[in-house]
Motif scaffolding. Structure first.
Motif, short mmCIF file in Angstrom:
data_model
loop_
_atom_site.label_atom_id
_atom_site.label_comp_id
_atom_site.label_asym_id
_atom_site.label_seq_id
_atom_site.Cartn_x
_atom_site.Cartn_y
_atom_site.Cartn_z
N VAL A 117 0.93 -1.49 0.16
CA VAL A 117 0.05 0.07 -0.17
C VAL A 117 0.79 1.31 -0.16
N LEU A 118 1.96 1.23 0.35
CA LEU A 118 3.27 2.15 0.44
C LEU A 118 2.91 3.06 -0.73
N PRO A 119 2.91 2.31 -2.01
CA PRO A 119 3.09 3.46 -3.29
C PRO A 119 1.54 3.85 -3.43
N ASN A 120 0.58 3.56 -2.75
CA ASN A 120 -0.75 4.12 -3.06
C ASN A 120 -1.36 4.79 -1.98
N PHE A 121 -0.42 5.62 -1.08
CA PHE A 121 -0.72 6.29 -0.12
C PHE A 121 -1.60 7.67 -0.31
N HIS A 122 -1.82 8.20 -1.56
CA HIS A 122 -2.57 8.97 -2.03
C HIS A 122 -4.08 8.60 -2.47
N VAL A 123 -4.48 7.33 -2.37
CA VAL A 123 -5.71 6.65 -2.83
C VAL A 123 -6.66 6.77 -1.71
N ASN A 124 -7.55 7.69 -1.85
CA ASN A 124 -8.65 7.79 -0.71
C ASN A 124 -8.53 7.38 0.60
N TYR A 125 -9.19 6.12 1.07
CA TYR A 125 -9.19 5.62 2.39
C TYR A 125 -8.40 4.52 2.33
N ALA A 126 -7.64 4.04 1.50
CA ALA A 126 -7.02 2.70 1.39
C ALA A 126 -5.69 2.78 2.27
N PRO A 127 -4.75 3.69 2.46
CA PRO A 127 -4.02 3.51 3.51
C PRO A 127 -4.45 3.44 4.89
N ALA A 128 -5.37 4.19 5.21
CA ALA A 128 -5.86 4.10 6.60
C ALA A 128 -6.56 2.69 6.97
N LEU A 129 -7.39 2.11 5.96
CA LEU A 129 -8.15 0.85 5.86
C LEU A 129 -7.16 -0.46 6.02
N VAL A 130 -5.87 -0.33 5.22
CA VAL A 130 -4.79 -1.26 5.27
C VAL A 130 -4.12 -1.35 6.54
N THR A 131 -3.87 0.08 6.95
CA THR A 131 -3.11 0.09 8.27
C THR A 131 -4.16 -0.34 9.57
N SER A 132 -5.33 -0.07 9.37
CA SER A 132 -5.99 -0.85 10.33
C SER A 132 -6.23 -2.26 10.31
N LEU A 133 -6.10 -2.77 9.17
CA LEU A 133 -6.19 -4.23 8.93
C LEU A 133 -4.78 -4.76 9.80
N ALA A 134 -3.72 -4.05 9.35
CA ALA A 134 -2.53 -4.80 9.75
C ALA A 134 -2.39 -4.78 11.21
N LEU A 135 -2.95 -3.54 12.05
CA LEU A 135 -3.04 -3.46 13.31
C LEU A 135 -3.95 -4.35 13.94
N VAL A 136 -5.13 -4.84 13.28
CA VAL A 136 -5.89 -5.92 13.85
C VAL A 136 -5.39 -7.17 13.95
N MET A 137 -4.80 -7.45 12.59
CA MET A 137 -4.05 -8.67 12.63
C MET A 137 -3.15 -9.02 13.72
N LEU A 138 -2.18 -7.97 13.97
CA LEU A 138 -1.28 -8.27 14.88
C LEU A 138 -1.81 -8.22 16.27
N SER A 139 -2.89 -7.49 16.56
CA SER A 139 -3.61 -7.89 17.92
C SER A 139 -4.32 -8.99 18.03
N MET A 140 -4.86 -9.63 17.04
CA MET A 140 -5.61 -10.67 17.06
C MET A 140 -4.73 -11.80 17.22
N ALA A 141 -3.38 -11.87 16.60
CA ALA A 141 -2.33 -12.94 16.91
C ALA A 141 -2.04 -13.06 18.56
N VAL A 142 -2.24 -11.79 19.32
CA VAL A 142 -2.10 -11.91 20.70
C VAL A 142 -3.01 -12.76 21.20
N LEU A 143 -4.25 -12.54 20.86
CA LEU A 143 -5.41 -13.49 21.51
C LEU A 143 -5.39 -14.57 21.06
#
Length: 416
Positions: A209-235
């Protein structure tokens, strides 16, 4: 091998499903405009929740993986949408920031992942903050002081034949990204844990997603996805610690108790026990005893007939057969008994033991062989008019197990 691959696949299921869902939303622009305005808030929310989870479970590696993902998002957003003034001591041009981030993110994630958690939580946090903070400060200083030189380093395509232009990354960053994926996947193979699988998918998502940081809400959504995955791994890891036996990899006693509550009306339960395991432990040592338990568990995992194996405790295992009678389950148990009887457990090299060591002396009594075999006994019972609850069935199976042992071991006995 088949079960190990199945376990590895299970670790990827949740992260890949989340990633597929986010990709689907972005590809077809399905996020309502009313929600798109709040997507930036979710990054902060998931970062905060993930930080609290990782610190609560003393998972510093997870914490810093979350931190790297969060900082990557914040730096890119500020570099693109809120550029600092040229006179600022911390100003780094967007192109330079992009080059450095695309290189540093996979590199730091790999270093953090390979850095084993061996210290007290506070010590580990301080040490990582010191090391990674120093790396980031030096990187910002270089990007601020030598932007042209940094861009000249990253912009060329050094090896045209192996450049993947579709990734949208500088070749140096692309090679670092691919090397990081390989290292992290090898680490996952050596130590199959939810964190490593989530980290692997999160790294893919963030770098792509780094090359597409100017595309609407994609960066925030993908970052949220990564954060959720790393948090779920703890659980997920906490769940495994509570329900999965660490030595054998089988579900443990707690998982068995939950399964017994959902068995229905027809089922059979078998109790199995490694024959003369205490003598084996005293003769060959606890390390080889653990190896034997792992071998037995690996065989029990292969049970057919819809059965499921659990570690009951010590050298005792439980096999549950939903919808089966004891007679129907017995042939499947017999296959396991024969497979375990025919398995040869390799002994350690005698030269590695002291001559006067008690275990070494006992080992030489094995007739000079460099391997031993073990057997198991089993007792099986089914639910019926006299045995109406799982606890009663287990008790009857346990009594049948001791009948099998009394009759000479290495056999299966049915409860009467």
């Amino acid at each position: 091998m088949r079960h190990r691959l199945a376990h590895l696949f299970s670790l990827f299921v949740a992260p890949l499903l989340l990633a597929a869902g986010v990709l689907f939303v972005i590809a077809f622009d399905l996020l309502p405009e009313s929600l798109a305005r709040f997507v930036d808030i979710t990054v902060w929310l998931f970062a905060l929740i993930g930080a609290l989870l990782t610190l609560s479970y003393a998972r510093t590696r997870n914490f810093f993986a979350l931190l790297f993902v969060f900082l990557t998002y914040q730096v890119m957003i500020k570099a693109i949408h809120l550029p600092a003034t040229q006179g600022s001591d911390f100003y780094v041009a967007p192109a330079t920031a992009y080059n450095l981030l695309s290189f540093l993110l996979p590199l730091l994630l790999v270093i953090n992942s390979l850095w084993v958690e061996r210290f007290h939580l506070l010590q580990d946090l301080l040490l990582r903050f010191l090391v990674f903070g120093l790396v980031l400060i030096i990187s910002v200083a270089i990007g601020h002081r030598f932007p042209a030189e940094v861009n000249q380093l990253f912009n060329p395509v050094y090896f045209p034949n192996i450049y993947i232009e579709q990734l949208g990354l500088p070749q140096l960053s692309m090679l670092t990204f691919l090397a990081a994926l390989c290292i992290l996947f090898i680490q996952l193979l050596l130590n199959p844990q939810p964190y490593f699988a989530a980290q692997w998918v999160a790294l893919c998502a963030m770098v792509l997603v780094l090359p597409n940081f100017h595309v609407n809400y994609a960066p925030a959504l993908v970052t949220s996805l990564a954060l959720v995955m790393l948090s779920m791994a703890v659980l997920h890891e906490a769940f495994q610690m509570a329900f999965r036996d660490d030595l054998t990899g089988l579900p443990g006693r707690r998982a068995l108790n939950e399964r017994l509550q959902r068995l229905g009306r027809n089922y059979a339960i078998a109790m199995s026990d490694v024959d003369k395991f205490k003598v084996f432990n005293d003769t060959y040592g606890h390390d080889l005893g653990d190896q034997v338990l792992q071998m037995v568990a690996a065989q029990l995992k292969r049970v057919s007939g819809g059965g499921k194996a659990y570690r009951y405790g010590g050298e005792e295992f439980t096999l549950v057969f939903p919808g089966k009678t004891a007679e129907q389950a017995k042939p499947h148990l017999e296959k396991l008994r024969i497979a375990i009887e025919n398995y040869q457990v390799k002994l350690r090299d005698e030269s590695s033991r002291p001559e006067k060591d008690k275990e070494g002396k006992k080992k030489r009594s094995n007739g000079g062989k460099d391997w031993v075999s073990v057997t198991i006994s089993m007792g099986i019972a089914e639910r019926g008019p006299k045995l109406g609850s799982p606890e009663e069935v287990i008790k009857a199976a346990d009594e049948a197990l001791y009948k099998a042992k009394s009759a000479g071991r290495n056999q299966i006995a049915l409860a009467k």
